[in-house]
Design a protein around this motif. Sequence first.
Motif, PDB file in Angstrom:
ATOM      1  N   SER A 108       0.843  -1.201   0.000  1.00 40.52           N
ATOM      2  CA  SER A 108       0.000   0.000   0.000  1.00 40.52           C
ATOM      3  C   SER A 108       0.874   1.247   0.000  1.00 40.52           C
ATOM      4  O   SER A 108       2.007   1.230   0.480  1.00 40.52           O
ATOM      5  N   TYR A 109       0.342   2.318  -0.546  1.00 45.23           N
ATOM      6  CA  TYR A 109       1.070   3.579  -0.630  1.00 45.23           C
ATOM      7  C   TYR A 109       0.078   4.722  -0.670  1.00 45.23           C
ATOM      8  O   TYR A 109      -1.131   4.517  -0.793  1.00 45.23           O
ATOM      9  N   SER A 110       0.563   5.943  -0.560  1.00 41.77           N
ATOM     10  CA  SER A 110      -0.289   7.138  -0.555  1.00 41.77           C
ATOM     11  C   SER A 110       0.066   8.034  -1.726  1.00 41.77           C
ATOM     12  O   SER A 110       1.219   8.115  -2.132  1.00 41.77           O
ATOM     13  N   ILE A 111      -0.945   8.712  -2.249  1.00 43.19           N
ATOM     14  CA  ILE A 111      -0.760   9.665  -3.337  1.00 43.19           C
ATOM     15  C   ILE A 111      -1.209  11.034  -2.847  1.00 43.19           C
ATOM     16  O   ILE A 111      -2.314  11.185  -2.322  1.00 43.19           O
ATOM     17  N   SER A 138      -2.933  -2.310  -0.769  1.00 40.33           N
ATOM     18  CA  SER A 138      -2.030  -3.273  -1.412  1.00 40.33           C
ATOM     19  C   SER A 138      -2.834  -4.139  -2.378  1.00 40.33           C
ATOM     20  O   SER A 138      -4.038  -4.332  -2.226  1.00 40.33           O
ATOM     21  N   GLU A 139      -2.145  -4.642  -3.381  1.00 37.21           N
ATOM     22  CA  GLU A 139      -2.813  -5.408  -4.445  1.00 37.21           C
ATOM     23  C   GLU A 139      -1.902  -6.529  -4.892  1.00 37.21           C
ATOM     24  O   GLU A 139      -0.684  -6.392  -4.919  1.00 37.21           O
ATOM     25  N   ASN A 140      -2.490  -7.661  -5.241  1.00 32.43           N
ATOM     26  CA  ASN A 140      -1.721  -8.789  -5.773  1.00 32.43           C
ATOM     27  C   ASN A 140      -1.276  -8.476  -7.191  1.00 32.43           C
ATOM     28  O   ASN A 140      -1.985  -7.818  -7.946  1.00 32.43           O
ATOM     29  N   ILE A 141      -0.090  -8.968  -7.547  1.00 32.51           N
ATOM     30  CA  ILE A 141       0.450  -8.756  -8.880  1.00 32.51           C
ATOM     31  C   ILE A 141       1.010 -10.083  -9.388  1.00 32.51           C
ATOM     32  O   ILE A 141       1.576 -10.853  -8.625  1.00 32.51           O
ATOM     33  N   LYS A 142       0.797 -10.330 -10.665  1.00 30.63           N
ATOM     34  CA  LYS A 142       1.320 -11.533 -11.317  1.00 30.63           C
ATOM     35  C   LYS A 142       1.946 -11.126 -12.638  1.00 30.63           C
ATOM     36  O   LYS A 142       1.308 -10.474 -13.457  1.00 30.63           O
ATOM     37  N   VAL A 143       3.209 -11.475 -12.824  1.00 29.18           N
ATOM     38  CA  VAL A 143       3.935 -11.167 -14.055  1.00 29.18           C
ATOM     39  C   VAL A 143       4.283 -12.488 -14.717  1.00 29.18           C
ATOM     40  O   VAL A 143       4.899 -13.358 -14.099  1.00 29.18           O
ATOM     41  N   THR A 144       3.857 -12.634 -15.969  1.00 28.97           N
ATOM     42  CA  THR A 144       4.127 -13.853 -16.724  1.00 28.97           C
ATOM     43  C   THR A 144       5.067 -13.535 -17.874  1.00 28.97           C
ATOM     44  O   THR A 144       4.737 -12.706 -18.724  1.00 28.97           O
ATOM     45  N   LEU A 145       6.223 -14.187 -17.865  1.00 34.36           N
ATOM     46  CA  LEU A 145       7.195 -14.036 -18.945  1.00 34.36           C
ATOM     47  C   LEU A 145       7.058 -15.217 -19.894  1.00 34.36           C
ATOM     48  O   LEU A 145       7.074 -16.367 -19.463  1.00 34.36           O
ATOM     49  N   ARG A 205      10.045  -5.681  -9.292  1.00 36.44           N
ATOM     50  CA  ARG A 205       9.304  -4.735 -10.133  1.00 36.44           C
ATOM     51  C   ARG A 205       9.538  -3.336  -9.612  1.00 36.44           C
ATOM     52  O   ARG A 205       9.283  -3.035  -8.457  1.00 36.44           O
ATOM     53  N   LYS A 206      10.056  -2.481 -10.481  1.00 36.69           N
ATOM     54  CA  LYS A 206      10.227  -1.075 -10.132  1.00 36.69           C
ATOM     55  C   LYS A 206       8.914  -0.375 -10.437  1.00 36.69           C
ATOM     56  O   LYS A 206       8.474  -0.328 -11.585  1.00 36.69           O
ATOM     57  N   GLY A 207       8.268   0.150  -9.424  1.00 40.12           N
ATOM     58  CA  GLY A 207       6.992   0.815  -9.611  1.00 40.12           C
ATOM     59  C   GLY A 207       7.150   2.209 -10.189  1.00 40.12           C
ATOM     60  O   GLY A 207       8.157   2.875  -9.993  1.00 40.12           O
ATOM     61  N   VAL A 208       6.132   2.639 -10.919  1.00 41.56           N
ATOM     62  CA  VAL A 208       6.092   4.003 -11.438  1.00 41.56           C
ATOM     63  C   VAL A 208       5.703   4.900 -10.262  1.00 41.56           C
ATOM     64  O   VAL A 208       4.786   4.591  -9.509  1.00 41.56           O
ATOM     65  N   PHE A 209       6.400   6.015 -10.085  1.00 42.58           N
ATOM     66  CA  PHE A 209       6.165   6.893  -8.940  1.00 42.58           C
ATOM     67  C   PHE A 209       4.683   7.208  -8.805  1.00 42.58           C
ATOM     68  O   PHE A 209       4.050   7.534  -9.787  1.00 42.58           O
ATOM     69  N   PRO A 210       4.101   7.093  -7.668  1.00 45.47           N
ATOM     70  CA  PRO A 210       4.579   6.836  -6.311  1.00 45.47           C
ATOM     71  C   PRO A 210       4.484   5.377  -5.880  1.00 45.47           C
ATOM     72  O   PRO A 210       4.576   5.080  -4.703  1.00 45.47           O
ATOM     73  N   GLN A 211       4.323   4.447  -6.802  1.00 45.89           N
ATOM     74  CA  GLN A 211       4.235   3.037  -6.442  1.00 45.89           C
ATOM     75  C   GLN A 211       5.565   2.542  -5.902  1.00 45.89           C
ATOM     76  O   GLN A 211       6.616   2.851  -6.459  1.00 45.89           O
ATOM     77  N   PRO A 212       5.518   1.721  -4.850  1.00 42.70           N
ATOM     78  CA  PRO A 212       6.764   1.164  -4.310  1.00 42.70           C
ATOM     79  C   PRO A 212       7.221  -0.050  -5.128  1.00 42.70           C
ATOM     80  O   PRO A 212       6.483  -0.560  -5.975  1.00 42.70           O
TER      81      PRO A 212
END
Length: 124
Positions: free
Chosen positions: A37-40, A51-58, A112-119
């Motif tokens: 989780s983060y704040s904007i 916070s949210e689940n993330i799945k990356v498929t290569l 995973r590098k998040g796009v600002f402000p994502q951690p």
Amino acid sequence: MKLVVFLFTCTFAFGSFGQSVKLKKKYLKAYEGTVPSYSINLGEEIVKVNSENIKVTLKKDSLFVLVGKVNYGGTYKVEKITKKEYKITGSMEETGIPALFFLDLKNKSLLRKGVFPQPESILN
């Protein structure tokens, strides 16, 4: 002689357009984790994002990112940073924003590098 030079130049040019580093098959899989989780700050108010689940498929020639219920797809390019780390840059068709990942070969994890402000998120 000119023909040989021309063919060599064409072969080199077409070879350089291809992906220079290929991922081994054992790294082409689904990685799962959680975006914390983060704040904007919207100027007058601060909005908290849960916070949210993330799945990356290569896959061999494509990349799919599922964040919550939203799915993005695109292609990717791989660069070797060190002997045990690769940089993966995804070109997402829906957003136009490049997705940036770092694959740690030793731990078989994806950062995973998040796009600002994502951690940042670590996916296993």
